[in-house]
Design a protein around this motif. Structure first.
Motif, PDB file in Angstrom:
ATOM      1  N   LYS A  72       0.777  -1.159   0.882  1.00 34.58           N
ATOM      2  CA  LYS A  72      -0.119  -0.111  -0.290  1.00 34.58           C
ATOM      3  C   LYS A  72       0.673   0.846   0.029  1.00 34.58           C
ATOM      4  O   LYS A  72       0.142   2.265  -0.486  1.00 34.58           O
ATOM      5  CB  LYS A  72      -0.603  -0.036   1.569  1.00 34.58           C
ATOM      6  CG  LYS A  72      -0.040   0.174   2.578  1.00 34.58           C
ATOM      7  CD  LYS A  72      -0.969  -0.353   3.939  1.00 34.58           C
ATOM      8  CE  LYS A  72      -1.083  -1.822   3.641  1.00 34.58           C
ATOM      9  NZ  LYS A  72      -1.855  -2.228   4.867  1.00 34.58           N
ATOM     10  N   ARG A 161      -6.799 -11.280  13.211  1.00 32.44           N
ATOM     11  CA  ARG A 161      -5.989  -9.571  13.874  1.00 32.44           C
ATOM     12  C   ARG A 161      -6.941  -9.172  15.075  1.00 32.44           C
ATOM     13  O   ARG A 161      -7.550  -9.406  15.253  1.00 32.44           O
ATOM     14  CB  ARG A 161      -7.124  -8.331  12.502  1.00 32.44           C
ATOM     15  CG  ARG A 161      -5.943  -7.367  12.870  1.00 32.44           C
ATOM     16  CD  ARG A 161      -5.726  -6.421  12.030  1.00 32.44           C
ATOM     17  NE  ARG A 161      -5.592  -5.098  11.699  1.00 32.44           N
ATOM     18  CZ  ARG A 161      -4.996  -4.431  11.480  1.00 32.44           C
ATOM     19  NH1 ARG A 161      -5.076  -4.277  10.131  1.00 32.44           N
ATOM     20  NH2 ARG A 161      -4.302  -2.773  11.806  1.00 32.44           N
ATOM     21  N   HIS A 217      -1.750  -3.708  14.193  1.00 29.59           N
ATOM     22  CA  HIS A 217      -0.269  -3.487  13.540  1.00 29.59           C
ATOM     23  C   HIS A 217      -0.460  -2.351  14.535  1.00 29.59           C
ATOM     24  O   HIS A 217      -1.629  -1.336  14.118  1.00 29.59           O
ATOM     25  CB  HIS A 217      -0.753  -3.300  11.929  1.00 29.59           C
ATOM     26  CG  HIS A 217      -0.276  -1.488  11.278  1.00 29.59           C
ATOM     27  ND1 HIS A 217       0.842  -1.278  11.240  1.00 29.59           N
ATOM     28  CD2 HIS A 217      -0.801  -0.649  10.665  1.00 29.59           C
ATOM     29  CE1 HIS A 217       1.029  -0.605  10.064  1.00 29.59           C
ATOM     30  NE2 HIS A 217      -0.365   0.213  10.637  1.00 29.59           N
ATOM     31  N   GLY A 266       5.220   0.372  10.150  1.00 30.36           N
ATOM     32  CA  GLY A 266       4.873   1.433  10.998  1.00 30.36           C
ATOM     33  C   GLY A 266       6.290   2.134  11.722  1.00 30.36           C
ATOM     34  O   GLY A 266       6.802   3.490  12.365  1.00 30.36           O
ATOM     35  N   ARG A 268       9.651   4.545   9.694  1.00 34.52           N
ATOM     36  CA  ARG A 268       9.786   5.605   8.118  1.00 34.52           C
ATOM     37  C   ARG A 268      11.662   4.860   8.184  1.00 34.52           C
ATOM     38  O   ARG A 268      12.287   4.990   8.882  1.00 34.52           O
ATOM     39  CB  ARG A 268       9.604   6.397   8.492  1.00 34.52           C
ATOM     40  CG  ARG A 268       7.984   6.693   8.530  1.00 34.52           C
ATOM     41  CD  ARG A 268       7.260   6.577   7.362  1.00 34.52           C
ATOM     42  NE  ARG A 268       6.235   6.830   6.788  1.00 34.52           N
ATOM     43  CZ  ARG A 268       5.144   5.468   7.778  1.00 34.52           C
ATOM     44  NH1 ARG A 268       5.934   4.554   7.765  1.00 34.52           N
ATOM     45  NH2 ARG A 268       3.388   5.221   7.089  1.00 34.52           N
ATOM     46  N   GLU A 315       5.165  -6.184   8.211  1.00 33.59           N
ATOM     47  CA  GLU A 315       4.101  -5.817   7.388  1.00 33.59           C
ATOM     48  C   GLU A 315       5.012  -4.320   7.585  1.00 33.59           C
ATOM     49  O   GLU A 315       4.323  -2.978   7.412  1.00 33.59           O
ATOM     50  CB  GLU A 315       3.497  -6.406   6.915  1.00 33.59           C
ATOM     51  CG  GLU A 315       2.929  -6.950   7.382  1.00 33.59           C
ATOM     52  CD  GLU A 315       0.411  -6.956   8.084  1.00 33.59           C
ATOM     53  OE1 GLU A 315       0.422  -6.129   8.232  1.00 33.59           O
ATOM     54  OE2 GLU A 315       0.189  -8.685   7.516  1.00 33.59           O
ATOM     55  N   GLY A 317       5.915  -0.812   4.845  1.00 33.63           N
ATOM     56  CA  GLY A 317       5.761  -0.505   3.860  1.00 33.63           C
ATOM     57  C   GLY A 317       7.289   0.925   3.802  1.00 33.63           C
ATOM     58  O   GLY A 317       7.775   0.817   3.276  1.00 33.63           O
ATOM     59  N   GLY A 318       6.651   1.858   4.226  1.00 31.16           N
ATOM     60  CA  GLY A 318       7.190   2.983   4.921  1.00 31.16           C
ATOM     61  C   GLY A 318       8.734   3.245   5.125  1.00 31.16           C
ATOM     62  O   GLY A 318       9.232   3.831   3.974  1.00 31.16           O
ATOM     63  N   TYR A 418       2.891   6.679   0.634  1.00 39.28           N
ATOM     64  CA  TYR A 418       1.681   7.021   0.981  1.00 39.28           C
ATOM     65  C   TYR A 418       1.777   8.457   0.094  1.00 39.28           C
ATOM     66  O   TYR A 418       1.059   9.162   0.394  1.00 39.28           O
ATOM     67  CB  TYR A 418       1.146   7.156   2.214  1.00 39.28           C
ATOM     68  CG  TYR A 418       1.503   6.036   2.749  1.00 39.28           C
ATOM     69  CD1 TYR A 418       0.133   4.575   2.675  1.00 39.28           C
ATOM     70  CD2 TYR A 418       2.742   5.239   3.747  1.00 39.28           C
ATOM     71  CE1 TYR A 418       0.820   3.581   3.571  1.00 39.28           C
ATOM     72  CE2 TYR A 418       2.460   4.395   4.728  1.00 39.28           C
ATOM     73  CZ  TYR A 418       1.294   2.894   4.191  1.00 39.28           C
ATOM     74  OH  TYR A 418       2.023   1.801   4.798  1.00 39.28           O
TER      75      TYR A 418
HETATM   76  C1  LIG Z   1      -2.218  -3.567   8.394  1.00 40.92           C
HETATM   77  C2  LIG Z   1      -1.140  -3.060   8.278  1.00 40.92           C
HETATM   78  N1  LIG Z   1       0.532  -3.389   7.842  1.00 40.92           N
HETATM   79  C3  LIG Z   1       1.173  -2.805   7.216  1.00 40.92           C
HETATM   80  C4  LIG Z   1       1.174  -1.379   7.150  1.00 40.92           C
HETATM   81  C5  LIG Z   1       2.182  -0.479   6.711  1.00 40.92           C
HETATM   82  O1  LIG Z   1       2.662   0.352   7.748  1.00 40.92           O
HETATM   83  P1  LIG Z   1       3.943   1.203   7.574  1.00 40.92           P
HETATM   84  O2  LIG Z   1       3.994   1.418   6.140  1.00 40.92           O
HETATM   85  O3  LIG Z   1       3.790   2.705   8.296  1.00 40.92           O
HETATM   86  O4  LIG Z   1       4.850   0.584   7.618  1.00 40.92           O
HETATM   87  C6  LIG Z   1      -0.094  -0.982   7.293  1.00 40.92           C
HETATM   88  C7  LIG Z   1      -0.676   0.729   7.301  1.00 40.92           C
HETATM   89  O5  LIG Z   1      -1.550   0.816   6.845  1.00 40.92           O
HETATM   90  C8  LIG Z   1      -1.229  -1.731   7.488  1.00 40.92           C
HETATM   91  O6  LIG Z   1      -2.440  -1.265   7.685  1.00 40.92           O
END
Ligand SMILES: Cc1ncc(COP(=O)(O)O)c(C=O)c1O
Length: 471
Positions: A72, A161, A217, A266, A268, A315, A317-318, A418
């Motif tokens: 995402k 979850r 998360h 979570g 960065r 997980e 992303g950032g 994002y």
């Molecule tokens: C369930 C879940 N996992 C992973 C992430 C990724 O988070 P981040 O990009 O802050 O690492 C999110 C972000 O909204 C999330 O909702």
């Protein structure tokens, strides 16, 4: 406040004494000439660096860590393919992201399915694909997954979850309540009410399902004015601790040991984050981010009571992509004003509506004037970088920049997470191109949107009224 300080720049960025700026070996002026602006520039080397550093830090503290890239944050296929090549698992949140992961060569056994209110089409595609795990959001979803599993005659691995009670965390930091309310309230099943235990038991009782773990998360709290790395790490530790307490409780209640613990993302990338209140850039400042080693330490501290050896999933992303992308834009107009405040407005050919994150939260971006020497004197007026749309279109507020001119280039750093995924066509501005750079080799990754693309989706139109007539 200056946010053009290179101490905060990613490793692959170099600003030469003659003013030229390169990103992963690609000269940005050349790149703008060849590919136009605005353009997102992805660095493959920075993506690899971020993954490798995080993986090393987690492996030093945990016996079985797995990093899933959270698509995402940035769903360019080039990014997903790079992460797949590094061996990352994938965190998908939609049917499209699942298809993208598969098309990028990610093995089904490395795909994690996330989301609340997942559609039947999404769940069916995931189950058909044979994914590693579905993170189940509610008791009703258990029934929906069972029905599809029965139709397809397969067993589906499910993690549950959790919405934690956060009791210790809220005692230590009552302000965490705001983070929960804003970001996390709608997800998962409550451990406090007994719902989470009921979902686990429903999964265990269903012959079509296999219980594989629990998942949670804690989002990046950079939306908060009082963000500090220490506070974020404390939140991460206490969440992990509570997940382990819940898993131990489950073991007592069901005899089942939780095989996988998923801690979400979570984090960065980079050394610091720039925070300011949108609409009041004067309160901006850099805050240090946790280093991967500190994060791994905080997680290990939270998991210390786990007297078994779970797979620990992340997980992120950032962290993977945040500082691995910049947005290259051209100056369209420079206007000095005296009222209501003395300011220089620099209009760029990109808009905040192409990366709506800036307008929604406090995280700002370091900016470099491409072609200006690193020691060039800053212009005496504070600069507002703005876009050409008629929204609240602040790209960067109250920053110090050299004397940029019409036609000049600026690089907005740390634009990977994002940003592009949240871009809009507001005012009918086409969305930027994306290029992928790997050690000086530049490849187009996503073509620039055209005005024809914007027209293409219109289906109602001239036939609404008779020729020449009006309503
Ligand atoms: C369930 C879940 N996992 C992973 C992430 C990724 O988070 P981040 O990009 O802050 O690492 C999110 C972000 O909204 C999330 O909702």
């Amino acid at each position: 406040m200056s946010i053009s300080d290179l101490a905060h720049a990613p490793e692959v960025l170099a600003h030469a004494p003659d003013g030229s700026v390169s990103f992963d070996g690609a000269d940005l002026a050349r790149l703008a000439a060849d590919h136009g602006t605005p353009t997102w520039v992805i660095s493959a080397s920075q993506l690899r660096h971020n993954y490798t550093v995080l993986h090393a830090a987690l492996s030093a503290r945990l016996s079985r860590p797995v990093i899933a890239y959270s698509m995402k944050a940035n769903n360019n296929r080039a990014v997903v393919q790079t992460m797949a090549g590094l061996g990352a698992a994938m965190d998908c949140s939609s049917e499209h992201e699942l298809a993208l992961a598969v098309s990028a060569g990610v093995p089904a056994g490395k795909v994690i399915i996330n989301g609340n209110g997942k559609s039947r089409a999404y769940l069916t595609a995931a189950i058909r694909t044979g994914v590693w795990q579905i993170n189940v959001d509610s008791i009703a979803e258990v029934g929906r997954i069972r029905a599809i599993a029965r139709e397809l005659g397969v067993t589906v691995p499910c993690a549950v979850r959790l919405k934690l009670s956060y009791t210790t965390l809220l005692e230590r930091d009552p302000s965490y309540e705001r983070t929960l309310r804003v970001a996390e309230g709608k997800f998962g099943s409550s451990t406090r009410s007994g719902d989470a235990e009921a979902v686990v038991k429903a999964v265990l009782a269903a012959e079509e399902l296999e219980f594989v773990g629990v998942t949670h998360h804690a989002g990046f709290p950079g939306i908060r004015a009082d963000y500090t790395a220490e506070r974020q790490l404390m939140h991460q530790t206490l969440c992990a601790q509570e997940i382990v307490e819940f898993a131990r409780l489950l073991r007592r209640a069901t005899g089942v040991t939780v095989p996988r613990i998923n801690l979400g993302g979570g984090l960065r990338s980079g050394r610091s984050v720039y925070l300011s209140t949108p609409g009041n850039g004067t309160d901006g400042e850099f805050r240090a981010l946790p280093r991967p080693e500190e994060y791994a330490e905080a997680i290990a501290a939270g998991l210390v009571q786990a007297d078994w050896d779970p797979i620990v999933q992340f997980e992120t992303g950032g962290f993977q992509v945040g500082n691995a992308v910049l947005l290259l834009a051209r100056v369209q107009d420079v206007k000095d004003v005296t009222r209501p405040r003395e300011r220089r407005y620099v209009t760029l050919d990109c808009a905040m509506t192409m990366f709506t994150g800036r307008g929604l939260n406090r995280v700002g971006f370091p900016v470099i004037a491409v072609g200006q020497r690193p020691d060039a004197p800053v212009h005496p007026l504070p600069v507002e970088l703005v876009g050409p749309t008629c929204a609240y279109d602040s790209v960067a507020e109250d920053i110090l920049l050299p004397d940029v001119r019409e036609g000049g280039l600026v690089a907005l750093l740390n634009h990977g997470a994002y940003c592009e995924v949240l871009s809009t066509q507001f005012n009918g501005f086409p969305r930027p191109a994306v290029v992928y750079v790997d050690d000086g080799v530049v490849r187009p990754a996503r073509r620039r949107e055209t005005l024809a693309d914007i027209w293409e989706r219109e289906s109602a139109g001239l036939d609404l009224w008779p020729a020449g007539g009006t309503a």
